[in-house]
Design a protein around this motif. Structure first.
Motif, PDB file in Angstrom:
ATOM      1  N   GLY A  86      -8.163   0.793  -3.736  1.00 16.81           N
ATOM      2  CA  GLY A  86      -8.955   1.189  -2.646  1.00 16.81           C
ATOM      3  C   GLY A  86     -10.318   1.862  -3.340  1.00 16.81           C
ATOM      4  O   GLY A  86     -10.269   2.780  -4.334  1.00 16.81           O
ATOM      5  N   ASN A  87     -11.534   1.586  -2.824  1.00 15.52           N
ATOM      6  CA  ASN A  87     -12.568   1.827  -3.295  1.00 15.52           C
ATOM      7  C   ASN A  87     -12.812   3.453  -3.391  1.00 15.52           C
ATOM      8  O   ASN A  87     -13.506   4.134  -4.538  1.00 15.52           O
ATOM      9  N   THR A  88     -12.253   4.258  -2.500  1.00 17.97           N
ATOM     10  CA  THR A  88     -12.398   5.690  -2.723  1.00 17.97           C
ATOM     11  C   THR A  88     -11.220   6.551  -3.386  1.00 17.97           C
ATOM     12  O   THR A  88     -10.985   7.510  -3.636  1.00 17.97           O
ATOM     13  N   GLN A  89     -10.445   5.590  -4.188  1.00 16.01           N
ATOM     14  CA  GLN A  89      -9.403   6.046  -4.974  1.00 16.01           C
ATOM     15  C   GLN A  89      -9.570   5.920  -6.318  1.00 16.01           C
ATOM     16  O   GLN A  89      -8.723   6.532  -7.148  1.00 16.01           O
ATOM     17  N   TRP A 113       0.974  -1.240   0.065  1.00 14.67           N
ATOM     18  CA  TRP A 113       0.001   0.008   0.143  1.00 14.67           C
ATOM     19  C   TRP A 113       0.682   1.371   0.008  1.00 14.67           C
ATOM     20  O   TRP A 113       0.584   2.243  -0.672  1.00 14.67           O
ATOM     21  N   THR A 114       1.801   1.294   0.818  1.00 13.83           N
ATOM     22  CA  THR A 114       2.861   2.234   0.812  1.00 13.83           C
ATOM     23  C   THR A 114       3.310   2.804  -0.474  1.00 13.83           C
ATOM     24  O   THR A 114       3.938   1.946  -1.213  1.00 13.83           O
ATOM     25  N   GLY A 115       3.234   3.874  -1.121  1.00 13.00           N
ATOM     26  CA  GLY A 115       3.503   4.328  -2.249  1.00 13.00           C
ATOM     27  C   GLY A 115       2.820   3.971  -3.428  1.00 13.00           C
ATOM     28  O   GLY A 115       3.142   4.062  -4.694  1.00 13.00           O
ATOM     29  N   ILE A 116       1.647   3.138  -3.311  1.00  4.64           N
ATOM     30  CA  ILE A 116       0.966   2.636  -4.556  1.00  4.64           C
ATOM     31  C   ILE A 116       0.419   3.599  -5.453  1.00  4.64           C
ATOM     32  O   ILE A 116       0.319   3.342  -6.544  1.00  4.64           O
ATOM     33  N   GLY A 117       0.055   4.745  -4.878  1.00  4.01           N
ATOM     34  CA  GLY A 117      -0.764   5.730  -5.968  1.00  4.01           C
ATOM     35  C   GLY A 117       0.347   6.273  -6.986  1.00  4.01           C
ATOM     36  O   GLY A 117      -0.337   6.056  -8.157  1.00  4.01           O
ATOM     37  N   PRO A 118       1.568   6.670  -6.662  1.00  2.00           N
ATOM     38  CA  PRO A 118       2.516   6.989  -8.001  1.00  2.00           C
ATOM     39  C   PRO A 118       2.698   5.766  -8.822  1.00  2.00           C
ATOM     40  O   PRO A 118       2.674   5.778 -10.153  1.00  2.00           O
ATOM     41  N   LYS A 119       2.745   4.535  -8.251  1.00  2.00           N
ATOM     42  CA  LYS A 119       3.162   3.506  -9.245  1.00  2.00           C
ATOM     43  C   LYS A 119       2.015   3.116 -10.048  1.00  2.00           C
ATOM     44  O   LYS A 119       1.981   2.842 -11.284  1.00  2.00           O
ATOM     45  N   VAL A 120       0.644   3.333  -9.508  1.00  2.00           N
ATOM     46  CA  VAL A 120      -0.594   3.006 -10.334  1.00  2.00           C
ATOM     47  C   VAL A 120      -0.677   4.174 -11.346  1.00  2.00           C
ATOM     48  O   VAL A 120      -0.878   3.717 -12.645  1.00  2.00           O
ATOM     49  N   GLN A 121      -0.396   5.400 -11.001  1.00  2.00           N
ATOM     50  CA  GLN A 121      -0.351   6.629 -12.089  1.00  2.00           C
ATOM     51  C   GLN A 121       0.461   6.049 -13.033  1.00  2.00           C
ATOM     52  O   GLN A 121       0.087   6.693 -14.331  1.00  2.00           O
ATOM     53  N   ALA A 122       1.553   5.707 -12.807  1.00  2.00           N
ATOM     54  CA  ALA A 122       2.507   5.560 -14.040  1.00  2.00           C
ATOM     55  C   ALA A 122       2.425   4.292 -14.839  1.00  2.00           C
ATOM     56  O   ALA A 122       2.380   4.326 -16.162  1.00  2.00           O
TER      57      ALA A 122
END
Length: 419
Positions: free
Chosen positions: A94-97, A69-78
């Motif tokens: 995550g459902n709210t993501q 989970w840590t750092g997943i946002g930028p990884k998914v965006q990339a």
């Protein structure tokens, strides 16, 4: 992930412990790469699913890669912004993501499949609604978790409370009976804004609303103020600190100390409580957060996960097949039983009816909600004016004045580029 509930959900000890891939057979099969999050499913579940899926899809091989989970946002965006070569075909988020990933047309529109094949009308609303954008479905509900009331059966009996309350009025009356003799009727931290959200939703209010593509904070509406009033009356029947949330100190530790009759938490917290205080084994029970009437439980914030398909996937049909299998009744109920989750459909609640805590979650999830579906909501949580508002009111501040102040700040934070 602050807004997730998974950290407290009771999880099997055999969980995948690091990033990696589950091996599958080769032999000329086309590989479908799936990113799933650590602790979402046990290794045994994933192996059984992989074998079953590949047995039914002779031309496909699953490459399930476990993500932190840590750092997943930028990884998914990339991954969504890349050319798709070697990237994931299916991603758990995550459902709210979902709102932050759908921008720019980078997700596959799965509305047709959702309506025609997947029975979207029965999905848990707190998972389904955040997965939508302009009435199109991009995030497909996988599993849910939400808060219930965890209570001491022995203290209820001693106080003469014969059955768990089903309405707010009954809840207040029971909690007042329990708040005696050195025991707290309920431990409710002053900044537990997720629990407050449910009370606001029950009154017909919201944290923020969108009109003409502009988001505005709405804590100062009459409905939202009624929700805060109930929170204030309930919170006063215990010693929860006005200036901190349920994690500071962790409410499981406070409950385990033995002088608290109730907390509002996900059922998995009971395991942590018993580990700290083995004397409470067999004394803990669960019931849904009561609603305004006995006809339905109260609204609750629903955490959990959706599955998305990047638009740059190399094989849309294969990715859709994986989503269909993982979220279908067979494997979704198996996941719920294995991990003590709420299934993705209200019609599947009977699959977890044998587990008291999960059954209470499922009853609440049928009326669950999620935070406002806008990418800017992360800015609100990062510098949370709702928490400050709650502390001010519980400290004696005028609710209307403080609600207006907090609503203005939310409106500022939800303005693109100004949060």
């Amino acid at each position: 992930m602050r807004r997730r509930l998974l950290a407290l959900v009771c999880v099997s000890a055999a969980l995948v412990s690091a990033c990696g891939a589950l091996p599958g057979s080769t032999g000329g099969r086309h590989t479908v790469t799936v990113w799933l999050m650590k602790d979402s499913a046990s290794q045994d579940f994933l192996h059984r699913f992989t074998e079953d899926f590949e047995r039914g899809h002779k031309d496909l091989r699953l490459d399930i890669r476990i993500q932190e989970w840590t750092g997943i946002g930028p990884k998914v965006q990339a991954a969504l912004s890349g050319d798709g070569e070697g990237g994931p075909d299916v991603i758990e988020v995550g459902n709210t993501q979902v709102a932050q990933y759908v921008e720019g047309g980078r997700l596959t529109n799965l509305t047709l499949e959702s309506m025609r094949d997947w029975g979207m009308r029965d999905w848990v609303p707190g998972l389904a609604e955040p997965g939508q954008d302009n009435s199109a479905q991009y995030g497909i509900p996988w599993y849910a978790a939400n808060r219930v009331v965890v209570y001491r059966k022995d203290l209820f009996e001693q106080a003469g409370v014969k059955a768990p309350p089903r309405t707010r009025a009954e809840w207040l009356a029971a909690t007042e009976k329990l708040d005696k003799g050195g025991d707290q009727g309920i431990y409710l931290a002053g900044q537990d804004w997720y629990t407050l959200s449910g009370f606001i939703w029950d009154e017909g209010g919201d944290l923020a609303k969108e009109s003409a593509n502009v988001w505005k904070g709405t804590l100062d509406t009459p409905a939202a103020l009624r929700g805060m009033d109930f929170y204030q009356r309930l919170q006063a029947l215990g010693g929860g600190p006005a200036g901190s949330d349920e994690e500071h100190p962790p409410q499981a530790g406070v409950f385990a100390a033995g002088k608290v009759a109730q907390i509002v938490a996900v059922p998995g917290v009971a395991q942590a409580v018993v580990q700290k205080n083995p004397g409470l084994r067999g004394k803990l029970g669960f019931f849904p957060v009561p609603g305004k009437t006995a006809a339905r439980p109260g609204a609750v914030f629903t955490g959990g996960s959706d599955l998305i398909v990047p638009r740059n996937t190399g094989d849309r049909d294969a990715a859709v097949a994986v989503v269909a299998a993982l979220t279908g009744a067979k494997w979704d109920t198996e996941l719920a039983r294995t991990m003590n989750y709420v299934p993705n459909k209200t019609t599947l609640a009977s699959a977890v009816a044998g587990e008291e805590g999960v059954a209470a979650m499922a009853a609440g999830a049928a009326h669950g909600r999620a935070t406002p579906s806008t990418p800017q909501w992360a800015a609100v949580e990062a510098d949370n004016p709702i928490k400050r508002y709650m502390t001010k009111v519980l400290g004696g501040g005028d609710p209307r004045t403080e609600a207006r102040r907090a609503s203005r700040r939310i409106t500022e934070q939800l303005a693109p580029g100004l949060g």
